[in-house]
Design an enzyme around this catalytic site. Sequence first.
Site, PDB file in Angstrom:
ATOM      1  N   ASP A  48      12.600  43.785  45.705  1.00 51.24           N
ATOM      2  CA  ASP A  48      12.105  43.320  47.113  1.00 51.24           C
ATOM      3  C   ASP A  48      12.840  42.116  47.466  1.00 51.24           C
ATOM      4  O   ASP A  48      12.532  40.995  47.095  1.00 51.24           O
ATOM      5  CB  ASP A  48      10.650  43.204  47.177  1.00 51.24           C
ATOM      6  CG  ASP A  48      10.433  42.840  48.807  1.00 51.24           C
ATOM      7  OD1 ASP A  48      10.204  43.810  49.536  1.00 51.24           O
ATOM      8  OD2 ASP A  48      10.321  41.640  48.989  1.00 51.24           O
ATOM      9  N   TYR A  53      15.625  35.305  52.398  1.00 52.29           N
ATOM     10  CA  TYR A  53      15.542  34.699  50.935  1.00 52.29           C
ATOM     11  C   TYR A  53      16.918  34.189  50.551  1.00 52.29           C
ATOM     12  O   TYR A  53      16.867  33.438  49.674  1.00 52.29           O
ATOM     13  CB  TYR A  53      15.278  35.627  50.035  1.00 52.29           C
ATOM     14  CG  TYR A  53      13.528  36.213  50.219  1.00 52.29           C
ATOM     15  CD1 TYR A  53      12.725  35.890  51.240  1.00 52.29           C
ATOM     16  CD2 TYR A  53      13.153  37.320  49.650  1.00 52.29           C
ATOM     17  CE1 TYR A  53      11.775  36.218  51.734  1.00 52.29           C
ATOM     18  CE2 TYR A  53      11.870  37.697  49.839  1.00 52.29           C
ATOM     19  CZ  TYR A  53      11.146  37.539  50.828  1.00 52.29           C
ATOM     20  OH  TYR A  53       9.891  38.083  51.164  1.00 52.29           O
ATOM     21  N   LYS A  78      14.721  43.129  54.567  1.00 54.44           N
ATOM     22  CA  LYS A  78      14.163  42.792  55.805  1.00 54.44           C
ATOM     23  C   LYS A  78      14.849  42.071  56.567  1.00 54.44           C
ATOM     24  O   LYS A  78      15.768  41.075  56.368  1.00 54.44           O
ATOM     25  CB  LYS A  78      12.825  41.976  55.387  1.00 54.44           C
ATOM     26  CG  LYS A  78      12.172  42.292  54.110  1.00 54.44           C
ATOM     27  CD  LYS A  78      10.709  41.430  53.939  1.00 54.44           C
ATOM     28  CE  LYS A  78      10.222  41.875  52.522  1.00 54.44           C
ATOM     29  NZ  LYS A  78      10.701  40.999  51.513  1.00 54.44           N
ATOM     30  N   HIS A 111      10.295  41.840  59.191  1.00 52.37           N
ATOM     31  CA  HIS A 111       9.706  40.774  58.270  1.00 52.37           C
ATOM     32  C   HIS A 111       8.420  40.348  58.901  1.00 52.37           C
ATOM     33  O   HIS A 111       7.417  40.174  57.958  1.00 52.37           O
ATOM     34  CB  HIS A 111      10.673  39.777  58.136  1.00 52.37           C
ATOM     35  CG  HIS A 111      10.322  38.764  56.816  1.00 52.37           C
ATOM     36  ND1 HIS A 111      11.535  38.397  55.837  1.00 52.37           N
ATOM     37  CD2 HIS A 111       9.345  38.690  56.031  1.00 52.37           C
ATOM     38  CE1 HIS A 111      11.044  37.872  54.991  1.00 52.37           C
ATOM     39  NE2 HIS A 111       9.696  37.933  54.796  1.00 52.37           N
TER      40      HIS A 111
END
Length: 301
Positions: A48, A53, A78, A111
């Site tokens: 994930d 990120y 996402k 998100h």
Amino acid sequence: MATSKGPGYKLNNGIEMPGFGLGVFRSGPEETVAAVQSAVANGYRLIDTAAAYMNEQQVGEGIRASGVIREDIFVTTKVWITDYGYDQTLHAFDRSLRKLGLDYLDLYLTHWPVPSAFDDTVASYRAAMKLLAEGRVRAIGVCNFGSAHLRNLIEQTGHIPDVNQIEVHSFFIQSELREADEKLGIVTQAWSPIGGIKRDGEKAKASGKVHDPLSHPGVLQLATKYGKSPAQIILRWQIQLGTCPIPKSVRPERIAENIDIFDFALAADEFQAISALDTGERGGPDPERVSPQTFPLTIHD
Ligand SMILES: NC(=O)c1ccc[n+]([C@@H]2O[C@H](COP(=O)([O-])OP(=O)(O)OC[C@H]3O[C@@H](n4cnc5c(N)ncnc54)[C@H](OP(=O)(O)O)[C@@H]3O)[C@@H](O)[C@H]2O)c1
């Protein structure tokens, strides 16, 4: 779907998703390739990540270095809220695939809801529906949606998400929302499944109030009883709760430990005792207040 450990889920659209995965939020780019490799070697088949990120490239490298074929690994990313809107999301998807070095994605999630501009959230979801119809992604869903957001989205699009990824741990168990997901056939993925947000999150740090499920006396007692670590007790509780947990670690010994939870089960009263730790207080942001102004992150090509 080849997942060597734990049960999987059949999603609303019929495809299968592993019931356990590795999260990589706050995994530095320099740590992520090895973390993904180590996870796959230990039987994880779901990774994930998210555009926000900043480690999609390293997730892709880790998958390619893992020695397991692409089709056997379920990859989630996402779209970040500053890329909401129909065309922007299509562009963001191409960028994510390029960074990951993949030609299709398994799960694409919005998100956060942006309640103050919900039309943009819906437009992003419509873009994800187009990608789904084109076969560029195998399943689509949302994160951090409350039941009113879900109702609104489904009314507007006529499409039920496959997954709702939300904060769930022993101090914030979200019973009503998980029930709402279940009624719609939506799989609840648990983020911060071992309570990371309650230890490392901004709110915990600012308030000085750190609630750590991993040092709770009841959890420690169960860890001793079963010869397991506190994290394993909490992750086992997640499995029995019916979530798909995605714990994050960059340490090989913890990555191995976290998935080693399928050889024991908590008794009903032990399971209830952990559920009873619920405080009703989230550690992360309130989804009602999230907007590009509150989190003005720009994702670069
Ligand atoms: N959709 C969303 O809005 C959203 C929000 C937050 C997170 N997520 C996803 O959910 C994933 C997990 O959530 P999270 O990272 O917030 O929290 P978490 O998985 O509950 O906790 C991670 C923290 O616990 C430590 N840890 C891991 N295994 C451990 C063990 N066995 N014993 C003791 N400590 C351990 C990790 O440190 P080390 O790395 O040093 O081991 C890290 O500090 C994220 O990585 C991300 O993929 C999604």
